[in-house]
Design a protein around this motif. Structure first.
Motif, PDB file in Angstrom:
ATOM      1  N   VAL A 214       0.848  -1.184   0.000  1.00 40.57           N
ATOM      2  CA  VAL A 214       0.000   0.000   0.000  1.00 40.57           C
ATOM      3  C   VAL A 214       0.888   1.240   0.000  1.00 40.57           C
ATOM      4  O   VAL A 214       1.983   1.239   0.563  1.00 40.57           O
ATOM      5  CB  VAL A 214      -0.957   0.039   1.227  1.00 40.57           C
ATOM      6  CG1 VAL A 214      -1.989  -1.060   1.125  1.00 40.57           C
ATOM      7  CG2 VAL A 214      -0.184  -0.070   2.535  1.00 40.57           C
ATOM      8  N   MET A 215       0.389   2.281  -0.664  1.00 42.53           N
ATOM      9  CA  MET A 215       1.110   3.557  -0.743  1.00 42.53           C
ATOM     10  C   MET A 215       0.239   4.633  -0.100  1.00 42.53           C
ATOM     11  O   MET A 215      -0.347   5.460  -0.779  1.00 42.53           O
ATOM     12  CB  MET A 215       1.386   3.896  -2.204  1.00 42.53           C
ATOM     13  CG  MET A 215       2.442   3.043  -2.860  1.00 42.53           C
ATOM     14  SD  MET A 215       4.109   3.522  -2.400  1.00 42.53           S
ATOM     15  CE  MET A 215       4.189   5.185  -3.038  1.00 42.53           C
ATOM     16  N   ASP A 216       0.139   4.583   1.226  1.00 45.00           N
ATOM     17  CA  ASP A 216      -0.745   5.530   1.910  1.00 45.00           C
ATOM     18  C   ASP A 216       0.006   6.499   2.814  1.00 45.00           C
ATOM     19  O   ASP A 216      -0.609   7.234   3.585  1.00 45.00           O
ATOM     20  CB  ASP A 216      -1.805   4.768   2.715  1.00 45.00           C
ATOM     21  CG  ASP A 216      -1.191   3.835   3.755  1.00 45.00           C
ATOM     22  OD1 ASP A 216       0.046   3.776   3.867  1.00 45.00           O
ATOM     23  OD2 ASP A 216      -1.969   3.152   4.460  1.00 45.00           O
ATOM     24  N   ASP A 217       1.334   6.501   2.725  1.00 49.32           N
ATOM     25  CA  ASP A 217       2.108   7.408   3.575  1.00 49.32           C
ATOM     26  C   ASP A 217       1.957   8.842   3.068  1.00 49.32           C
ATOM     27  O   ASP A 217       2.004   9.094   1.857  1.00 49.32           O
ATOM     28  CB  ASP A 217       3.585   7.006   3.565  1.00 49.32           C
ATOM     29  CG  ASP A 217       4.362   7.683   4.681  1.00 49.32           C
ATOM     30  OD1 ASP A 217       4.561   8.906   4.614  1.00 49.32           O
ATOM     31  OD2 ASP A 217       4.772   6.980   5.628  1.00 49.32           O
ATOM     32  N   PRO A 218       1.770   9.803   3.978  1.00 49.32           N
ATOM     33  CA  PRO A 218       1.629  11.205   3.554  1.00 49.32           C
ATOM     34  C   PRO A 218       2.829  11.729   2.775  1.00 49.32           C
ATOM     35  O   PRO A 218       2.702  12.712   2.027  1.00 49.32           O
ATOM     36  CB  PRO A 218       1.472  11.957   4.884  1.00 49.32           C
ATOM     37  CG  PRO A 218       0.933  10.947   5.839  1.00 49.32           C
ATOM     38  CD  PRO A 218       1.553   9.653   5.432  1.00 49.32           C
ATOM     39  N   ASN A 219       4.011  11.097   2.931  1.00 50.12           N
ATOM     40  CA  ASN A 219       5.177  11.596   2.203  1.00 50.12           C
ATOM     41  C   ASN A 219       5.123  11.276   0.710  1.00 50.12           C
ATOM     42  O   ASN A 219       5.923  11.803  -0.073  1.00 50.12           O
ATOM     43  CB  ASN A 219       6.486  11.075   2.817  1.00 50.12           C
ATOM     44  CG  ASN A 219       6.698   9.576   2.668  1.00 50.12           C
ATOM     45  OD1 ASN A 219       6.221   8.944   1.744  1.00 50.12           O
ATOM     46  ND2 ASN A 219       7.450   8.997   3.603  1.00 50.12           N
ATOM     47  N   GLY A 220       4.192  10.416   0.301  1.00 45.61           N
ATOM     48  CA  GLY A 220       4.028  10.120  -1.111  1.00 45.61           C
ATOM     49  C   GLY A 220       5.046   9.158  -1.686  1.00 45.61           C
ATOM     50  O   GLY A 220       5.010   8.865  -2.892  1.00 45.61           O
ATOM     51  N   TRP A 221       5.937   8.639  -0.865  1.00 46.91           N
ATOM     52  CA  TRP A 221       7.001   7.764  -1.338  1.00 46.91           C
ATOM     53  C   TRP A 221       6.949   6.360  -0.730  1.00 46.91           C
ATOM     54  O   TRP A 221       7.096   5.375  -1.432  1.00 46.91           O
ATOM     55  CB  TRP A 221       8.380   8.366  -1.006  1.00 46.91           C
ATOM     56  CG  TRP A 221       8.813   9.459  -1.905  1.00 46.91           C
ATOM     57  CD1 TRP A 221       8.514  10.792  -1.788  1.00 46.91           C
ATOM     58  CD2 TRP A 221       9.636   9.344  -3.074  1.00 46.91           C
ATOM     59  NE1 TRP A 221       9.097  11.503  -2.799  1.00 46.91           N
ATOM     60  CE2 TRP A 221       9.795  10.645  -3.602  1.00 46.91           C
ATOM     61  CE3 TRP A 221      10.252   8.267  -3.710  1.00 46.91           C
ATOM     62  CZ2 TRP A 221      10.552  10.886  -4.748  1.00 46.91           C
ATOM     63  CZ3 TRP A 221      11.004   8.505  -4.853  1.00 46.91           C
ATOM     64  CH2 TRP A 221      11.143   9.806  -5.366  1.00 46.91           C
ATOM     65  N   THR A 222       6.769   6.288   0.583  1.00 48.39           N
ATOM     66  CA  THR A 222       7.001   5.035   1.303  1.00 48.39           C
ATOM     67  C   THR A 222       5.891   4.020   1.055  1.00 48.39           C
ATOM     68  O   THR A 222       4.709   4.332   1.183  1.00 48.39           O
ATOM     69  CB  THR A 222       7.129   5.304   2.811  1.00 48.39           C
ATOM     70  OG1 THR A 222       8.156   6.273   3.023  1.00 48.39           O
ATOM     71  CG2 THR A 222       7.474   4.030   3.556  1.00 48.39           C
ATOM     72  N   ALA A 223       6.300   2.800   0.703  1.00 46.72           N
ATOM     73  CA  ALA A 223       5.369   1.682   0.528  1.00 46.72           C
ATOM     74  C   ALA A 223       5.450   0.768   1.739  1.00 46.72           C
ATOM     75  O   ALA A 223       6.537   0.508   2.267  1.00 46.72           O
ATOM     76  CB  ALA A 223       5.707   0.905  -0.734  1.00 46.72           C
ATOM     77  N   ARG A 224       4.292   0.250   2.164  1.00 46.84           N
ATOM     78  CA  ARG A 224       4.215  -0.676   3.295  1.00 46.84           C
ATOM     79  C   ARG A 224       3.492  -1.951   2.876  1.00 46.84           C
ATOM     80  O   ARG A 224       2.760  -1.973   1.892  1.00 46.84           O
ATOM     81  CB  ARG A 224       3.454  -0.031   4.453  1.00 46.84           C
ATOM     82  CG  ARG A 224       4.175   1.116   5.138  1.00 46.84           C
ATOM     83  CD  ARG A 224       3.346   1.631   6.316  1.00 46.84           C
ATOM     84  NE  ARG A 224       4.100   2.563   7.135  1.00 46.84           N
ATOM     85  CZ  ARG A 224       4.253   3.854   6.864  1.00 46.84           C
ATOM     86  NH1 ARG A 224       3.688   4.370   5.777  1.00 46.84           N
ATOM     87  NH2 ARG A 224       4.968   4.635   7.651  1.00 46.84           N
ATOM     88  N   THR A 225       3.686  -3.011   3.675  1.00 46.74           N
ATOM     89  CA  THR A 225       2.922  -4.234   3.442  1.00 46.74           C
ATOM     90  C   THR A 225       1.464  -3.979   3.782  1.00 46.74           C
ATOM     91  O   THR A 225       1.145  -3.315   4.775  1.00 46.74           O
ATOM     92  CB  THR A 225       3.461  -5.389   4.290  1.00 46.74           C
ATOM     93  OG1 THR A 225       3.406  -5.028   5.680  1.00 46.74           O
ATOM     94  CG2 THR A 225       4.901  -5.704   3.936  1.00 46.74           C
ATOM     95  N   GLN A 226       0.578  -4.503   2.967  1.00 45.65           N
ATOM     96  CA  GLN A 226      -0.857  -4.291   3.185  1.00 45.65           C
ATOM     97  C   GLN A 226      -1.327  -4.878   4.507  1.00 45.65           C
ATOM     98  O   GLN A 226      -2.194  -4.315   5.181  1.00 45.65           O
ATOM     99  CB  GLN A 226      -1.639  -4.897   2.025  1.00 45.65           C
ATOM    100  CG  GLN A 226      -3.128  -4.613   2.049  1.00 45.65           C
ATOM    101  CD  GLN A 226      -3.831  -5.254   0.875  1.00 45.65           C
ATOM    102  OE1 GLN A 226      -4.006  -6.466   0.828  1.00 45.65           O
ATOM    103  NE2 GLN A 226      -4.216  -4.445  -0.095  1.00 45.65           N
ATOM    104  N   ASP A 227      -0.726  -6.014   4.899  1.00 45.33           N
ATOM    105  CA  ASP A 227      -1.183  -6.706   6.104  1.00 45.33           C
ATOM    106  C   ASP A 227      -0.341  -6.381   7.341  1.00 45.33           C
ATOM    107  O   ASP A 227      -0.545  -6.974   8.402  1.00 45.33           O
ATOM    108  CB  ASP A 227      -1.208  -8.218   5.874  1.00 45.33           C
ATOM    109  CG  ASP A 227       0.152  -8.770   5.446  1.00 45.33           C
ATOM    110  OD1 ASP A 227       1.158  -8.036   5.530  1.00 45.33           O
ATOM    111  OD2 ASP A 227       0.199  -9.948   5.013  1.00 45.33           O
ATOM    112  N   GLY A 228       0.590  -5.450   7.225  1.00 42.23           N
ATOM    113  CA  GLY A 228       1.410  -5.062   8.370  1.00 42.23           C
ATOM    114  C   GLY A 228       2.540  -6.012   8.698  1.00 42.23           C
ATOM    115  O   GLY A 228       3.216  -5.845   9.715  1.00 42.23           O
ATOM    116  N   SER A 229       2.781  -6.999   7.854  1.00 41.95           N
ATOM    117  CA  SER A 229       3.859  -7.952   8.113  1.00 41.95           C
ATOM    118  C   SER A 229       5.219  -7.342   7.793  1.00 41.95           C
ATOM    119  O   SER A 229       5.322  -6.333   7.086  1.00 41.95           O
ATOM    120  CB  SER A 229       3.649  -9.226   7.289  1.00 41.95           C
ATOM    121  OG  SER A 229       3.719  -8.947   5.901  1.00 41.95           O
ATOM    122  N   LEU A 230       6.268  -7.974   8.304  1.00 36.57           N
ATOM    123  CA  LEU A 230       7.623  -7.507   8.042  1.00 36.57           C
ATOM    124  C   LEU A 230       7.998  -7.716   6.585  1.00 36.57           C
ATOM    125  O   LEU A 230       7.544  -8.657   5.932  1.00 36.57           O
ATOM    126  CB  LEU A 230       8.624  -8.245   8.926  1.00 36.57           C
ATOM    127  CG  LEU A 230       8.554  -8.016  10.433  1.00 36.57           C
ATOM    128  CD1 LEU A 230       9.601  -8.865  11.136  1.00 36.57           C
ATOM    129  CD2 LEU A 230       8.754  -6.544  10.776  1.00 36.57           C
TER     130      LEU A 230
END
Length: 261
Positions: A214-230
């Motif tokens: 997911v790309m929901d960080d306000p900085n517009g750059w950082t991608a995270r795992t959708q399920d919060g996993s490492l």
């Protein structure tokens, strides 16, 4: 456009890669609980300056930092932050691109802060092995799909992890990102055929859970795992040669002996 490099150009990229690898080795000894991720950024800037190298990421599409530092569920493109204090068990990915007298190199490496866990160790081991399995497929005459298919089969089918689709490897030199795209998933025997003189990155990003980002960080750059996993990542720059793939960003010449120029 795909550029084929001469032996001289590949050797120059290996000089750039040696600087980048040296920075990563230094980070290995630097990281500890209680420091901030900004301390890593400052170390990288100092190291590059001392070695007459340019941190190529600064200014790329407006990016402001020499490094991307992504923590835990951040897959990639995390910002170095003064207020992000590292703690035991954090999984850190440090990614950067070096320009040394016009020669480019790109490498990401993962580190555990302080005390690790068996689960993190396994994720790191599988991700690093996936990188090298992909490198072994980077042979003259093979296709791009052979690289991705090998990585996907090992990480997902054999180990049950998530193989990120949204971010992929790429050609490199004389600019940071070039053709061809190098996905870490796909079908063997498909895609562009590899030729001597190509220089590419292989950089699998492997999640402990699902592959979705997911790309929901306000900085517009950082991608995270959708399920919060490492998430974990390892990346090398390499050259395709008639003598097999040659790693240009090696941190361990003994471990990588068969892949060196």
């Amino acid at each position: 456009m795909i550029t084929l490099k001469s032996d001289r150009e590949i050797k120059e990229m290996a000089e750039s890669g040696a600087i980048l690898a040296g920075m990563h080795v230094g980070i290995r000894d630097l990281i500890k609980p209680g420091m901030s991720s900004w301390d890593i950024e400052e170390f990288a800037l100092k190291y590059f300056k001392e070695h007459d190298a340019i941190p190529e990421q600064i200014g790329f599409e407006g990016y402001k930092y020499a490094t991307c530092i992504s923590v835990n569920d951040e897959i990639c493109h995390g910002f170095p932050r003064k207020d992000l204090i590292l703690k035991d068990g954090d999984l850190i990915k440090v990614d950067t691109v070096v320009n040394y007298h016009g020669a480019m190199s790109d490498s990401c490496w993962s580190y555990v802060v302080g005390k690790s866990t068996p689960e993190i160790d396994r994720l790191m081991d599988v991700t690093k092995k996936a990188l090298y399995l992909g490198i072994d497929q980077a042979q003259v005459g093979n296709r791009i799909g052979d690289i991705g298919a090998m990585i996907q089969h090992y990480t997902e089918d054999e180990n049950g992890y998530g193989d990120v689709r949204e971010f992929i490897g790429h050609g490199i030199g004389p600019t940071m990102h070039e053709s061809p795209n190098v996905p870490h998933y796909g079908e063997a025997g498909k895609g562009l055929r590899l030729r001597p003189g190509m220089t590419i990155t292989i950089e699998p990003m492997i999640n402990m859970g699902g592959w979705q980002a997911v790309m929901d960080d306000p900085n517009g750059w950082t991608a995270r795992t959708q399920d919060g996993s490492l998430s974990c990542q390892f990346e090398h720059t390499l050259a395709i040669t008639n003598d097999g793939p040659k790693i240009l960003t090696s941190q361990d010449h003994e471990f990588d002996s068969k892949y060196l120029l």
